[in-house]
Design an enzyme around this catalytic site. Structure first.
Site, PDB file in Angstrom:
ATOM      1  N   SER A  46       0.791  -1.236   0.000  1.00 39.43           N
ATOM      2  CA  SER A  46       0.000   0.000   0.000  1.00 39.43           C
ATOM      3  C   SER A  46       0.821   1.282   0.000  1.00 39.43           C
ATOM      4  CB  SER A  46      -0.932   0.023   1.207  1.00 39.43           C
ATOM      5  OG  SER A  46      -2.009  -0.834   0.956  1.00 39.43           O
ATOM      6  N   LYS A  85       0.400   3.438  -2.914  1.00 36.20           N
ATOM      7  CA  LYS A  85      -0.790   4.297  -3.039  1.00 36.20           C
ATOM      8  C   LYS A  85      -0.458   5.784  -2.909  1.00 36.20           C
ATOM      9  CE  LYS A  85      -3.577   0.455  -1.339  1.00 36.20           C
ATOM     10  NZ  LYS A  85      -4.354  -0.114  -0.239  1.00 36.20           N
ATOM     11  N   TYR A 111      -3.856  -2.581 -10.214  1.00 36.12           N
ATOM     12  CA  TYR A 111      -3.747  -2.376  -8.754  1.00 36.12           C
ATOM     13  C   TYR A 111      -2.846  -3.449  -8.107  1.00 36.12           C
ATOM     14  CZ  TYR A 111      -5.133  -2.427  -3.834  1.00 36.12           C
ATOM     15  OH  TYR A 111      -5.102  -2.453  -2.465  1.00 36.12           O
ATOM     16  N   TYR A 124      -4.577   3.392   8.138  1.00 38.12           N
ATOM     17  CA  TYR A 124      -5.913   2.808   8.329  1.00 38.12           C
ATOM     18  C   TYR A 124      -6.466   3.205   9.691  1.00 38.12           C
ATOM     19  CZ  TYR A 124      -3.857   0.185   4.553  1.00 38.12           C
ATOM     20  OH  TYR A 124      -3.216  -0.150   3.415  1.00 38.12           O
ATOM     21  N   VAL A 171       1.177  -3.715   3.815  1.00 39.80           N
ATOM     22  CA  VAL A 171       1.155  -5.004   4.507  1.00 39.80           C
ATOM     23  C   VAL A 171       2.412  -5.854   4.263  1.00 39.80           C
ATOM     24  CG1 VAL A 171      -1.350  -5.260   4.828  1.00 39.80           C
ATOM     25  CG2 VAL A 171      -0.277  -6.101   2.728  1.00 39.80           C
TER      26      VAL A 171
END
Ligand code: GLU
Length: 313
Positions: A68, A71, A195, A247, A265
């Site tokens: 992530s 991102k 993705y 998160y 992760v």
């Protein structure tokens, strides 16, 4: 008596040694089979200061799956492509929900809370993809990473991408769900293909810290002189990292570390000390929120020693 500036080199060296010794190391992400085999004994750290000097220790040159953290870079690309129109299809509020949550999407009619939860990042990828073939969009993302890190050797780990493609049922569900609201423009399998592959980019702490420099220096790489984004955009990306980068552990990260940061992760975290440094850490074991357990502890120790929290020393 003059106060000596804290010594970055000894801080980095000592933190790396301390992290290697820790017994409680968190759990690897087992929902992506390829990531489940990574050794939790690993720990790497790299810091690039305002002069472009790199201070690194531990497994700082071993590539890991950035997941992530990619991102942050896809958000930067999408904002460059569609500008503020991006905010029609994704919000910028903290979610307070797990990274792969589906419940919030129903209440909010298919518009994800922010670009860093999975649903939001998939929408961002979809925006980059529009008007292109998946291969071109992916090539653009990879070249952007190589350009930022000034390193053409950065590549995608195809095993990790294939592993997630086989098992990413939740992401498939999220994307189909958003498609039903008309939020996804491209075929679901194309958007997810891009993705999964950008999440599977492999980078070392050193490469990642290099790539994050523009966020620490008002959108400009101070070494190459390349302007990547306007200062205002860098500031805004940093604000989203601060509020949403971890998160439902984002509040805890801000409280303990006090820097904009983005976790993945794979166990990596990219953190930005504005005007001072770009920092990458990697420790594969995760906490209950899916953020690197020792990565957060190491960053907390570093910011405390260096006085780098944006909230004051
Ligand atoms: N590729 C991962 C997923 O979509 C990214 C999650 C993460 O790094 O937090 O589940």
């Amino acid at each position: 008596m003059t106060k000596h500036a804290p010594d970055l080199a000894s801080a980095v060296r000592e933190i790396a040694a301390e992290m290697k010794e820790k017994r409680d190391r968190g759990e690897v992400a087992s929902y992506i089979p390829e990531l489940a085999c990574v050794d939790t004994g690993k720990f790497g750290i790299a810091v690039v200061d305002a002069d472009g000097e790199v201070t690194a220790a531990g497994d700082c040159d071993e590539p890991f799956s950035i997941q992530s953290i990619s991102k942050v870079f896809t958000l930067t690309l999408a904002l460059g492509k569609v500008g503020d129109r991006l905010w029609r299809v994704v919000g910028r509020e903290p979610s307070g929900s797990p990274f792969n949550s589906i419940v919030q999407l129903e209440r909010e009619r298919g518009i994800p809370r922010n670009p860093f939860i999975n649903a939001g990042a998939i929408v961002v990828t979809d925006q980059i993809l529009s008007g292109h073939q998946p291969r071109e969009a992916l090539g653009e993302i990879l070249r952007f990473m190589q350009f930022l890190a000034n390193d053409d050797s950065i590549s995608i780990d195809e095993h990790v991408a294939a592993s997630e493609q086989r098992t990413g049922f939740r992401n498939v569900a999220l994307t189909n769900y958003m498609k039903s609201f008309g939020v996804i423009e491209n075929p679901v399998e194309y958007t997810l293909g891009v993705y999964f592959h950008h999440c599977a980019i492999a980078m070392s702490c050193r490469q990642l810290a290099m790539a994050g420099q523009f966020l620490a220096h008002l959108g400009r790489n101070p070494i190459t002189g390349h302007s990547v984004v306007q200062p205002e955009r860098a500031r805004r990306i940093n604000s989203i990292m601060m509020m949403c980068g971890h998160y439902d552990g984002s509040g805890e990260f801000a409280y303990r570390v006090g820097l904009p940061g983005k976790s993945g992760v794979g166990g990596g975290i990219l953190a930005v000390a504005p005007g001072k440094a770009s920092v990458a850490v990697w420790a594969p074991g995760l906490d209950a929120n899916g953020n690197s357990h020792l990565g957060r502890i190491a960053l907390e120790a570093l910011t405390r020693r260096m006085g780098w929290s944006v909230f004051g020393a």
